[in-house]
Enzyme design. Structure first.
Site, short mmCIF file in Angstrom:
data_model
loop_
_atom_site.label_atom_id
_atom_site.label_comp_id
_atom_site.label_asym_id
_atom_site.label_seq_id
_atom_site.Cartn_x
_atom_site.Cartn_y
_atom_site.Cartn_z
N HIS A 148 0.77 -1.11 0.10
CA HIS A 148 0.02 -0.01 -0.15
C HIS A 148 1.02 1.18 0.10
O HIS A 148 1.41 1.57 1.02
CB HIS A 148 -1.05 -0.23 1.20
CG HIS A 148 -1.75 1.18 1.45
ND1 HIS A 148 -3.25 1.16 1.21
CD2 HIS A 148 -1.44 2.50 1.80
CE1 HIS A 148 -3.57 2.32 1.30
NE2 HIS A 148 -2.51 3.08 1.78
N ASP A 171 -10.05 -4.18 -4.82
CA ASP A 171 -10.17 -3.47 -3.31
C ASP A 171 -11.58 -3.37 -2.98
O ASP A 171 -11.90 -2.44 -2.30
CB ASP A 171 -9.42 -1.97 -3.65
CG ASP A 171 -8.94 -1.48 -2.21
OD1 ASP A 171 -9.17 -2.24 -1.46
OD2 ASP A 171 -8.54 -0.41 -2.16
#
Length: 433
Positions: free
Chosen positions: A181, A308
């Site tokens: 991330h 996601d």
């Protein structure tokens, strides 16, 4: 006496949008591909006008269990995945407790097996408690019944370069991959929620500049080169990240990347109304970034589409924008959005969709039974798509527990009609079996 083999014929499907054939499935494996397949003793599914693709694989799903079963569970998330055409999902580690032990990974794995709708592969945390300091049980998770190969602190960046280096070195021994991330916390802190620019200033929202992503991507590809290990860039969102990826791949560095459907279509302009549905991390970006991401997906610089999928209970999303939770639903709508953005525009064909939503994601995650294509001998993980159906998204019709759907009210020109997991129908006529 052994049971008679199960036989299924999918008749008249257009494989990858190209050749129209019949598919004979025997005991969950594709046994014959051709015209006029013998249907004796077989269940027949008519697929005239439908495109057949290998079952979709999502590298980035939040199933919320354990800990936030009010937002999603492995069962409800598996239902959403199957309806979306997925036969495998990777469940991210930011649960409560965090999936940072072998026991935790096995629990998620076992819940997926019990649900039985898609293959659920737990992603292990990189660091204990996602704290970014001490490595989690990477080796034990890999050696566990869950066979974890992908590790991520998603939701948080592994910001310490020494920790990231150690993680890359550790997983190299068993062919693992670190999914990052990419958010430098010194450039985009936890309250940053709007692409930094004129709009964030006008709205008074904390800015999340693209460079906060790009510097981490650049650092991590250099660490991947140094260690000879593999790094995966989660939810790439900027043109600058695309530039770094192109350079890294030209150097032969072992980096892969994903892009979400929402970053391929939605722009930061949607934040002008302060609707928390559109609050996501990384944030929606300007149109120039969206166009760069589409080009990168089409030319292979970005390897995969990942949803996601981030379900949230209403009480976490229905707040003032700065206080609302980050994230959007994505599993049920990913394929229609990609078809709208990439196929209808002519930038990609259905074979390319199979590459970025099935074959390549399965390869990145090391899933041998997924993404195999639709040839003889392959497991019959199959999705049938109507390429000309006009379907309007209704958030209240979702099989997810949550309703934070950014596509509510939008109409898309493709829909999933059927999903088969190793020859067993999980979805028929767009509905769960």
């Amino acid at each position: 006496m052994s049971a008679a083999p199960t036989r299924l014929v999918i008749r008249g499907a257009s494989v990858l949008g190209e050749t129209t054939v019949d598919l004979l499935v025997v005991d969950g494996v594709i046994a014959e591909v051709g015209s006029s397949v013998d249907t004796t003793g077989a269940e027949v599914h008519e697929a005239d006008g439908l495109v057949a693709l290998p079952g979709l694989v999502d590298l980035h799903t939040h199933l919320r269990e354990p800990g936030r079963e009010d937002a999603e569970t492995v069962v409800t998330g598996s239902r959403a995945a199957a309806v979306g055409g997925f036969t495998a999902v990777l469940a991210m580690a930011n649960t409560s407790p965090v999936t940072d032990t072998a026991e935790g990974a096995e629990r998620v794995h076992d819940l997926g097996v019990a649900a039985g709708l898609v293959d659920v592969h737990p992603v292990g945390a990189v660091t204990k408690g996602l704290a970014g300091e001490e490595l989690a049980e990477l080796g034990l998770m890999h050696r566990s019944r869950a066979r974890v190969r992908v590790f991520s602190d998603d939701g948080k960046c592994v910001a310490d370069p020494r920790v990231m280096r150690r993680a890359l070195e550790y997983v190299k021994a068993f062919g693992g991959v670190i999914s990052q991330h990419s958010q430098d916390p010194s450039l985009a802190g936890p309250t940053s929620c709007c692409h930094e620019g004129e709009l964030s200033g006008r709205l008074g929202l904390p800015g999340w500049p693209g460079v906060a992503e790009e510097v981490i991507v650049a650092r991590d590809v250099m660490l991947a080169r140094h260690t000879g290990s593999r790094v995966h860039v989660a939810h790439a969102s900027t043109a600058g990240t695309v530039e770094v990826l192109r350079w890294a791949k030209s150097q032969g560095i072992a980096v892969t990347a994903e892009v979400t459907p929402h970053h391929l279509l939605l722009t930061t302009d949607l934040l002008a109304g302060y609707d928390p549905t559109f609050k996501v991390n990384p944030p929606l970006r300007p149109q120039e970034d969206v166009l760069a991401l589409r080009e990168a997906l089409a030319d292979g610089t970005i390897d995969a589409v990942a949803t996601d999928h981030a379900p949230h209970a209403r009480h976490d999303k229905e707040h003032a924008f700065v206080d609302a939770a980050f994230g959007m639903l994505g599993l049920e709508t990913a394929l229609p959005v990609v078809a709208h953005v990439m196929v209808e525009s002519g930038q990609m064909g259905w074979a390319d969709v199979a590459r970025v939503m099935s074959t390549t994601p399965a390869a990145i995650a090391g899933l041998e039974g997924q993404g195999r294509g639709l040839g003889v001998g392959a497991p019959a993980n199959i999705v049938l798509v109507d390429p000309s159906a006009d379907v309007t998204v209704d958030r209240d019709a979702s099989v997810s527990l949550s309703r934070n759907n950014p596509w509510h009210g939008r109409t898309f020109g493709a829909s999933v009609r059927a999903t088969f997991l190793r020859g067993r129908a999980t979805v028929i006529d767009g509905a769960l079996v």
